[in-house]
Design an enzyme around this catalytic site. Structure first.
Site, PDB file in Angstrom:
ATOM      1  N   CYS A 124       2.609 -22.838  13.806  1.00  0.00           N
ATOM      2  CA  CYS A 124       3.232 -23.372  12.792  1.00  0.00           C
ATOM      3  C   CYS A 124       3.452 -24.863  13.146  1.00  0.00           C
ATOM      4  O   CYS A 124       4.349 -25.148  14.103  1.00  0.00           O
ATOM      5  CB  CYS A 124       4.764 -22.438  12.727  1.00  0.00           C
ATOM      6  N   CYS A 154       3.899 -26.910   4.429  1.00  0.00           N
ATOM      7  CA  CYS A 154       3.159 -26.157   5.375  1.00  0.00           C
ATOM      8  C   CYS A 154       2.439 -27.168   6.449  1.00  0.00           C
ATOM      9  O   CYS A 154       1.367 -28.194   5.801  1.00  0.00           O
ATOM     10  CB  CYS A 154       2.103 -25.486   4.930  1.00  0.00           C
ATOM     11  N   GLY A 169      -1.044 -26.418   7.182  1.00  0.00           N
ATOM     12  CA  GLY A 169      -1.694 -26.650   5.784  1.00  0.00           C
ATOM     13  C   GLY A 169      -2.119 -28.208   5.577  1.00  0.00           C
ATOM     14  O   GLY A 169      -3.149 -28.440   5.056  1.00  0.00           O
ATOM     15  N   HIS A 187      -7.145 -21.288   7.172  1.00  0.00           N
ATOM     16  CA  HIS A 187      -6.703 -21.990   6.030  1.00  0.00           C
ATOM     17  C   HIS A 187      -7.924 -22.203   5.171  1.00  0.00           C
ATOM     18  O   HIS A 187      -9.080 -22.157   5.728  1.00  0.00           O
ATOM     19  CB  HIS A 187      -6.371 -23.422   6.353  1.00  0.00           C
ATOM     20  N   GLU A 231       1.448 -19.789   1.597  1.00  0.00           N
ATOM     21  CA  GLU A 231       1.130 -19.451   2.867  1.00  0.00           C
ATOM     22  C   GLU A 231       1.028 -17.934   3.267  1.00  0.00           C
ATOM     23  O   GLU A 231       1.578 -16.839   2.503  1.00  0.00           O
ATOM     24  CB  GLU A 231       2.243 -19.786   3.666  1.00  0.00           C
TER      25      GLU A 231
HETATM   26  N1  LIG Z   1       2.014 -18.940   7.174  1.00  0.00           N
HETATM   27  C1  LIG Z   1       1.354 -19.474   8.477  1.00  0.00           C
HETATM   28  C2  LIG Z   1       2.480 -19.702   9.636  1.00  0.00           C
HETATM   29  C3  LIG Z   1       3.233 -20.848   9.379  1.00  0.00           C
HETATM   30  C4  LIG Z   1       2.719 -22.218   9.084  1.00  0.00           C
HETATM   31  C5  LIG Z   1       3.399 -23.244   8.442  1.00  0.00           C
HETATM   32  N2  LIG Z   1       4.780 -22.767   8.146  1.00  0.00           N
HETATM   33  C6  LIG Z   1       3.145 -24.760   9.286  1.00  0.00           C
HETATM   34  O1  LIG Z   1       4.138 -25.364   9.194  1.00  0.00           O
HETATM   35  O2  LIG Z   1       2.225 -24.585   9.601  1.00  0.00           O
HETATM   36  C7  LIG Z   1       0.169 -18.278   8.749  1.00  0.00           C
HETATM   37  O3  LIG Z   1       0.352 -17.248   8.639  1.00  0.00           O
HETATM   38  O4  LIG Z   1      -0.638 -18.793   9.661  1.00  0.00           O
END
Ligand SMILES: N[C@H](CCC[C@H](N)C(=O)O)C(=O)O
Length: 291
Positions: free
Chosen positions: A75, A230, A233, A172, A221
């Site tokens: 994250c 994100c 992301g 992603h 997400e």
């Molecule tokens: N939902 C993402 C994890 C959090 C990523 C995001 N909040 C960031 O800042 O990278 C996943 O399941 O891979």
């Protein structure tokens, strides 16, 4: 069990941060979901746990759970908040630390301007490592890289989207759109997240290229729905844009929650992400015993 927490946000992606350096809280998925719940709990996109170093060469362990209670590999916005948390809570005198995550070691660093820069490691492109099932799919080649056609939805309102697929430790799928404000994030996001070709599900990015050093981005997400930003992301979208020949090596990413800056020098190089990390409030909450 009554626990202390810190509410933080990085470009509007918000977190409950738990200090588990003096021992594990032993929370389960249902309790993480409770903490993330915006009506019955604190409310957050992810729950971040700060744990002691698991061994030589790293300062801390960083454990991440999505709002749906599932543990995930990485994250990015959380990594910046992690750095601010350990600094503000006196858990380290350092202004940069090495942090062990499920997907490897990352290095956040406090900047003089209050922003935090994180070495997020190198992107991963092999489909099997994303993981992404390409059986029977023919990639579209574009400027030396490729995108993939994904069929979404049932026959009635099916759509074919063309996505770049890669991993920042977490999966992603990034598509290009003309205008993020009108992109079908709510409709296509869940269909992409749960697409059968992603056995671990996937984060769905929608990127509008403004110019070669500025993009606008929305991300639906995995395990949290659309967030205001994100971090991984943004890293994935910029890397995809660079590989498709659309972007320079340093890009400002405009998200609904704020600005991130992503730098990538090309294959083999790490992705550097810079952005805000803000402590919103501290609190205590009674966490019910849940199965
Ligand atoms: N939902 C993402 C994890 C959090 C990523 C995001 N909040 C960031 O800042 O990278 C996943 O399941 O891979």
């Amino acid at each position: 069990m009554r626990i202390r927490f810190t509410k933080m946000q990085g470009a509007g992606n918000d977190f409950v941060v738990l200090d588990e350096t003096r021992g594990p809280l032993g929370l389960g998925p249902a309790q993480y979901r409770f903490l993330a719940d915006r009506h019955f709990g604190v409310g957050a996109d992810q729950i971040l746990s700060v744990r002691p170093s698991p061994g030589e060469g790293v300062d801390f362990q960083y454990v991440i759970h999505n709002a749906d209670g599932g543990e995930v590999e990485q994250c990015g916005n959380g990594a910046r908040c992690f750095m601010r948390f350990v600094h503000e809570h006196g858990l380290t005198p350092k202004r940069t630390v090495r942090v062990q995550t499920l997907s490897g070691v990352i290095e956040p660093r406090m900047g003089a301007d209050g922003r935090v820069t994180v070495d997020m490691g190198a992107p991963i492109f092999e489909p099997a490592r994303v993981p992404f099932d390409t059986a029977g799919l023919t990639p579209l080649h574009e400027n030396g890289w490729h995108k993939w056609h994904l069929a979404l939805g049932t026959h009635a309102d099916s759509a074919i989207v063309s996505v770049a697929v890669l991993s920042m430790g977490n999966p992603h799928a990034v598509q290009l759109v003309d205008d993020v404000d009108t992109a079908p994030v709510a409709k296509q996001g869940p269909l992409i997240e749960h697409h059968p070709r992603f056995p671990q599900r996937v984060n769905a990015g929608f990127m509008q290229v403004v110019d070669r050093s500025h993009v606008r981005l929305r991300v639906f997400e995995r395990g949290a729905g659309e967030t205001l930003a994100c971090g991984t992301g943004a890293c994935a979208a910029v890397v995809a844009g660079i590989r498709l020949g659309l972007l320079e090596s340093r890009v400002d990413v405009e998200t609904r929650g704020g600005l991130l800056t992503i730098e990538w020098a090309g294959d083999g190089a790490p992705v550097l992400m810079t952005g805000p990390a803000v402590t919103v409030f501290e609190g205590d909450i009674e966490v019910p015993d849940l199965p």
